[in-house]
Each structure stands twice: as C-alpha cells, then as structure tokens.
Design a protein around this motif. Sequence first.
Motif, PDB file in Angstrom:
ATOM      1  N   GLY A 298       0.061  -8.717  27.753  1.00 19.71           N
ATOM      2  CA  GLY A 298      -1.280  -8.231  28.037  1.00 19.71           C
ATOM      3  C   GLY A 298      -1.350  -6.919  28.773  1.00 19.71           C
ATOM      4  N   GLY A 299      -0.219  -6.346  29.186  1.00 18.56           N
ATOM      5  CA  GLY A 299      -0.226  -5.073  29.896  1.00 18.56           C
ATOM      6  C   GLY A 299      -0.696  -5.228  31.331  1.00 18.56           C
ATOM      7  N   THR A 300      -0.592  -4.150  32.090  1.00 17.10           N
ATOM      8  CA  THR A 300      -0.986  -4.167  33.500  1.00 17.10           C
ATOM      9  C   THR A 300      -2.260  -3.393  33.763  1.00 17.10           C
ATOM     10  OG1 THR A 300       0.432  -2.238  33.910  1.00 17.10           O
ATOM     11  CG2 THR A 300       1.398  -4.421  34.257  1.00 17.10           C
ATOM     12  N   ASN A 301      -2.772  -2.665  32.771  1.00 20.69           N
ATOM     13  CA  ASN A 301      -4.012  -1.927  32.962  1.00 20.69           C
ATOM     14  C   ASN A 301      -5.218  -2.822  32.742  1.00 20.69           C
ATOM     15  OD1 ASN A 301      -2.429   0.358  33.359  1.00 20.69           O
ATOM     16  ND2 ASN A 301      -2.540   0.977  31.205  1.00 20.69           N
ATOM     17  N   PHE A 302      -6.360  -2.389  33.245  1.00 22.87           N
ATOM     18  CA  PHE A 302      -7.564  -3.196  33.129  1.00 22.87           C
ATOM     19  C   PHE A 302      -8.027  -3.335  31.679  1.00 22.87           C
ATOM     20  CE2 PHE A 302      -7.919  -1.833  37.595  1.00 22.87           C
ATOM     21  CZ  PHE A 302      -8.088  -3.085  38.195  1.00 22.87           C
ATOM     22  N   ASP A 303      -7.717  -2.358  30.843  1.00 23.38           N
ATOM     23  CA  ASP A 303      -8.129  -2.418  29.440  1.00 23.38           C
ATOM     24  C   ASP A 303      -7.080  -3.074  28.553  1.00 23.38           C
ATOM     25  OD1 ASP A 303      -6.255  -0.470  29.690  1.00 23.38           O
ATOM     26  OD2 ASP A 303      -7.340   1.065  28.570  1.00 23.38           O
ATOM     27  N   GLY A 304      -6.098  -3.745  29.143  1.00 18.35           N
ATOM     28  CA  GLY A 304      -5.101  -4.466  28.369  1.00 18.35           C
ATOM     29  C   GLY A 304      -4.052  -3.585  27.724  1.00 18.35           C
ATOM     30  N   THR A 305      -3.814  -2.395  28.257  1.00 12.11           N
ATOM     31  CA  THR A 305      -2.804  -1.501  27.713  1.00 12.11           C
ATOM     32  C   THR A 305      -1.673  -1.339  28.715  1.00 12.11           C
ATOM     33  OG1 THR A 305      -3.961   0.450  28.579  1.00 12.11           O
ATOM     34  CG2 THR A 305      -4.513  -0.264  26.334  1.00 12.11           C
ATOM     35  N   GLY A 306      -0.707  -0.559  28.336  1.00 10.86           N
ATOM     36  CA  GLY A 306       0.458  -0.323  29.184  1.00 10.86           C
ATOM     37  C   GLY A 306       1.734  -0.579  28.409  1.00 10.86           C
ATOM     38  N   SER A 307       2.427   0.493  28.037  1.00 10.11           N
ATOM     39  CA  SER A 307       3.614   0.364  27.203  1.00 10.11           C
ATOM     40  C   SER A 307       4.847   0.108  28.064  1.00 10.11           C
ATOM     41  CB  SER A 307       3.817   1.635  26.375  1.00 10.11           C
ATOM     42  OG  SER A 307       2.707   1.848  25.521  1.00 10.11           O
ATOM     43  N   PRO A 308       5.766  -0.728  27.589  1.00 11.06           N
ATOM     44  CA  PRO A 308       6.989  -0.987  28.358  1.00 11.06           C
ATOM     45  C   PRO A 308       7.932   0.202  28.347  1.00 11.06           C
ATOM     46  CG  PRO A 308       7.073  -2.097  26.236  1.00 11.06           C
ATOM     47  CD  PRO A 308       5.707  -1.510  26.344  1.00 11.06           C
ATOM     48  N   LEU A 309       8.855   0.198  29.277  1.00 10.22           N
ATOM     49  CA  LEU A 309       9.877   1.233  29.358  1.00 10.22           C
ATOM     50  C   LEU A 309      10.940   0.956  28.291  1.00 10.22           C
ATOM     51  CD1 LEU A 309      11.259   3.632  30.847  1.00 10.22           C
ATOM     52  CD2 LEU A 309      12.325   1.917  32.340  1.00 10.22           C
ATOM     53  N   ILE A 310      11.224   1.951  27.466  1.00 11.01           N
ATOM     54  CA  ILE A 310      12.198   1.811  26.387  1.00 11.01           C
ATOM     55  C   ILE A 310      13.456   2.584  26.762  1.00 11.01           C
ATOM     56  CG2 ILE A 310      12.656   2.210  23.941  1.00 11.01           C
ATOM     57  CD1 ILE A 310       9.666   2.046  23.442  1.00 11.01           C
ATOM     58  N   LEU A 311      14.570   1.875  26.833  1.00 10.18           N
ATOM     59  CA  LEU A 311      15.854   2.482  27.186  1.00 10.18           C
ATOM     60  C   LEU A 311      16.810   2.323  26.016  1.00 10.18           C
ATOM     61  CD1 LEU A 311      16.282   1.227  30.863  1.00 10.18           C
ATOM     62  CD2 LEU A 311      15.453   3.452  30.107  1.00 10.18           C
ATOM     63  N   ILE A 312      17.352   3.438  25.548  1.00  9.96           N
ATOM     64  CA  ILE A 312      18.321   3.434  24.464  1.00  9.96           C
ATOM     65  C   ILE A 312      19.680   3.793  25.051  1.00  9.96           C
ATOM     66  CG2 ILE A 312      18.942   4.422  22.224  1.00  9.96           C
ATOM     67  CD1 ILE A 312      15.999   5.051  21.809  1.00  9.96           C
ATOM     68  N   ASP A 313      20.541   2.801  25.126  1.00 10.13           N
ATOM     69  CA  ASP A 313      21.854   2.965  25.775  1.00 10.13           C
ATOM     70  C   ASP A 313      21.697   3.468  27.204  1.00 10.13           C
ATOM     71  OD1 ASP A 313      23.235   2.077  23.557  1.00 10.13           O
ATOM     72  OD2 ASP A 313      23.414   4.082  22.704  1.00 10.13           O
ATOM     73  N   GLY A 314      20.664   2.968  27.901  1.00 11.54           N
ATOM     74  CA  GLY A 314      20.440   3.311  29.298  1.00 11.54           C
ATOM     75  C   GLY A 314      19.646   4.575  29.525  1.00 11.54           C
ATOM     76  N   ILE A 315      19.231   5.257  28.454  1.00  7.75           N
ATOM     77  CA  ILE A 315      18.499   6.513  28.588  1.00  7.75           C
ATOM     78  C   ILE A 315      17.071   6.296  28.095  1.00  7.75           C
ATOM     79  CG2 ILE A 315      18.385   8.942  27.881  1.00  7.75           C
ATOM     80  CD1 ILE A 315      21.403   8.828  27.460  1.00  7.75           C
ATOM     81  N   PRO A 316      16.052   6.693  28.861  1.00 12.45           N
ATOM     82  CA  PRO A 316      14.662   6.544  28.394  1.00 12.45           C
ATOM     83  C   PRO A 316      14.456   7.284  27.077  1.00 12.45           C
ATOM     84  CG  PRO A 316      14.706   7.076  30.731  1.00 12.45           C
ATOM     85  CD  PRO A 316      16.103   7.234  30.233  1.00 12.45           C
ATOM     86  N   GLY A 317      13.814   6.597  26.132  1.00  9.68           N
ATOM     87  CA  GLY A 317      13.605   7.192  24.821  1.00  9.68           C
ATOM     88  C   GLY A 317      12.487   6.508  24.084  1.00  9.68           C
ATOM     89  N   SER A 318      12.521   6.602  22.762  1.00  6.42           N
ATOM     90  CA  SER A 318      11.473   6.051  21.911  1.00  6.42           C
ATOM     91  C   SER A 318      12.115   5.515  20.645  1.00  6.42           C
ATOM     92  CB  SER A 318      10.425   7.125  21.575  1.00  6.42           C
ATOM     93  OG  SER A 318       9.517   6.652  20.594  1.00  6.42           O
ATOM     94  N   PHE A 319      11.350   4.649  19.930  1.00 10.58           N
ATOM     95  CA  PHE A 319      11.833   4.115  18.662  1.00 10.58           C
ATOM     96  C   PHE A 319      11.694   5.125  17.527  1.00 10.58           C
ATOM     97  CE2 PHE A 319      11.254   0.011  20.794  1.00 10.58           C
ATOM     98  CZ  PHE A 319      12.427  -0.626  20.404  1.00 10.58           C
ATOM     99  N   TYR A 320      11.016   6.226  17.784  1.00 14.12           N
ATOM    100  CA  TYR A 320      10.803   7.204  16.724  1.00 14.12           C
ATOM    101  C   TYR A 320      12.138   7.808  16.279  1.00 14.12           C
ATOM    102  CZ  TYR A 320       8.826  11.140  14.167  1.00 14.12           C
ATOM    103  OH  TYR A 320       8.494  12.041  13.197  1.00 14.12           O
TER     104      TYR A 320
END
Length: 318
Positions: free
Chosen positions: A162-184
């Motif tokens: 459900g996320g942590t924001n009041f509007d039900g949003t909030g993306s999790p932290l994505i770590l790729i081999d320990g480095i912040p990144g994205s699935f893109y």
Amino acid sequence: MVLTFFLLMIFGLTFAQQKEINGTISDGSGQPLPGANVLVKGTSTGTQSDFDGNYTIVANTGDVLIFSYLGFTSQSITVGDQSIINAVLQEDAAILDEVVVTGYGTQTRATLTTSVSKLDTKILESSTRSNAATALQGTIAGLRVTNTTGQPGATPQIVLRGGTNFDGTGSPLILIDGIPGSFYALNSDDIESIEVLKDAAATAIYGARSANGVILVTTKSGKPGKSSINYKYKYSMNEERNDQKYIGAADFINYNRQSIAWYREAINNPGSFGAFLDGANSMGTGGDAISSPFTTQLLTTDNQYLLNQPGGTLPQIF
C-alpha cells in the motif's frame, strides 16, 4: 419385504462406516502445530487444528486424510478402524535450505527472521517480457504492479503493502547487485534471483530510503568448475498504430454545439458556456478566420478566398 430389509442393511453399513476422527498434529520435536490443515482427499471436507494442535473431522473408513502445514512436508494417512489419528509433520528441508539475499549477505530460510519473498526464476523464463518487473505482478504477496504507460519496455509502477504516502504511492528501493538502479533495460536472462524485503528490518541496513521496501536483484555471474555458454535469441516487433479516424469540421462544430445545448438544459442555465459559442473558439462564431489558429470553418465559396491569405495562418483543417 426381503428387498426392503436388504436396502436397510446397506444403508446401515454405509452410515456405520462414517465416524468422527480425533487427534493431534505436532512437529518432529513434539510441539503442537496450531492452524494445521486436515483435508479428506478428493473432497472439500476439511478442518484446522486448534491452539494445542488438536483437530476433529468426520470421515469414512478408507478415506485418506492429508495433513499439511506451512514449511512442513505434507503427510497422508488412511482411515482404518482407529478413531484417533495423530500426525507428526517433518520440516521441509527444501524450503528451509533455500538461500535468500538479505542486504549485504545471504541467509537460509531456517535462520531468517524477517519477511522476505523470493521470485521463482522460472517465471522469467515462461514468456517474453519487455521489462523484467512485470514478472513480479501476481507472484509476490503484498506487491502491486501497475502498467501506467503503453511505451514498450517502460518500468511499471511498483507499490509494496500500500505504500507509505497518503495517496497510496511510494516505490521501493531497487538494488541491482547492491547498486541503486531500475528494471529499465535489464535483461531477464541476466537475472539470477529477485528478493523483496517487506518489513521495517530493511531500514536497519538501507535507512530511510527503504521505507517503501527493498527489491534486491542479483545478476548471474561466473561459477567455478566447468565452463558453459548459453545462447538465447528472442525477436519481437511493435507496429505503429495507424488506424485513427478523425472527425470532420462539420461534425466537430455540430457535436460541440449540441453538447453545450444539452448541458444548458441539464443545469437549467441558458447562458452557460456562452463564450464557447460566441467567443474565439474552434466551434464558436467569434473566431478570427485570418489570424486565429483555433478557428474551424466549413469551406464554401464565400470563404474560399481565405486560402490565399499571406502567411499561411489559416489551419489546413476544413
């Protein structure tokens, strides 16, 4: 008379075979298992054990009782003449020995105390995916994955619990081999494992950035031993949609003016939206046909001379 007696005997034997079964469900060390499932195989008849591991179920002689509990191997016992059946379930070694990535190290399920979900990598191999994050949709409990755009390869919106924001949003932290990144642009075939850290224990490692959860992506790497080379080729093609049908100028003006007329009638206000009819709007009568780019006109012999106006300010829409 004889037939009636024979049928009564058959029904009597049938009902006599059905009886109440009691027992206790425990683990290998003798500790009771509350909430364990007991099901009569092939039927929808079932029950659960209470806080002390006790259960009661009605079954027939010859039925098979299936005892199951999360993290334990299921056990099947055939009902005989006994009315008390105790079941001892053994821990599922395959689940407890599964190695999961937790922050800066790895642990087994047996020693893990936090809430971690691991994606089955067979899901990534099941179909062609333009973005690896779509594999999380419907496979991880508490994770909501929503496609917000039709752009090929775009990363969907990911919200954990459900996320942590009041509007039900909030993306999790994505770590790729320990480095912040994205699935893109992340190739699904390069992924070794995906773990999702759900609870607040992740903040002890990653701090406030992990308030919305953490997704750990581990890519494939070389292993000691025999060398192996894998080759996989996938081909997909996206075609531009070019079947749009545009409305003509006459229908554009007609439908817009009709909608204003119906709106006036609905709110009982004859002067509502007057500027859209009399002002300098595309369906209004007060537009400047020479310098206004928002004017739409029907091409007639009376206004055809406007096509020869210098500057080309008249839109080529008629």
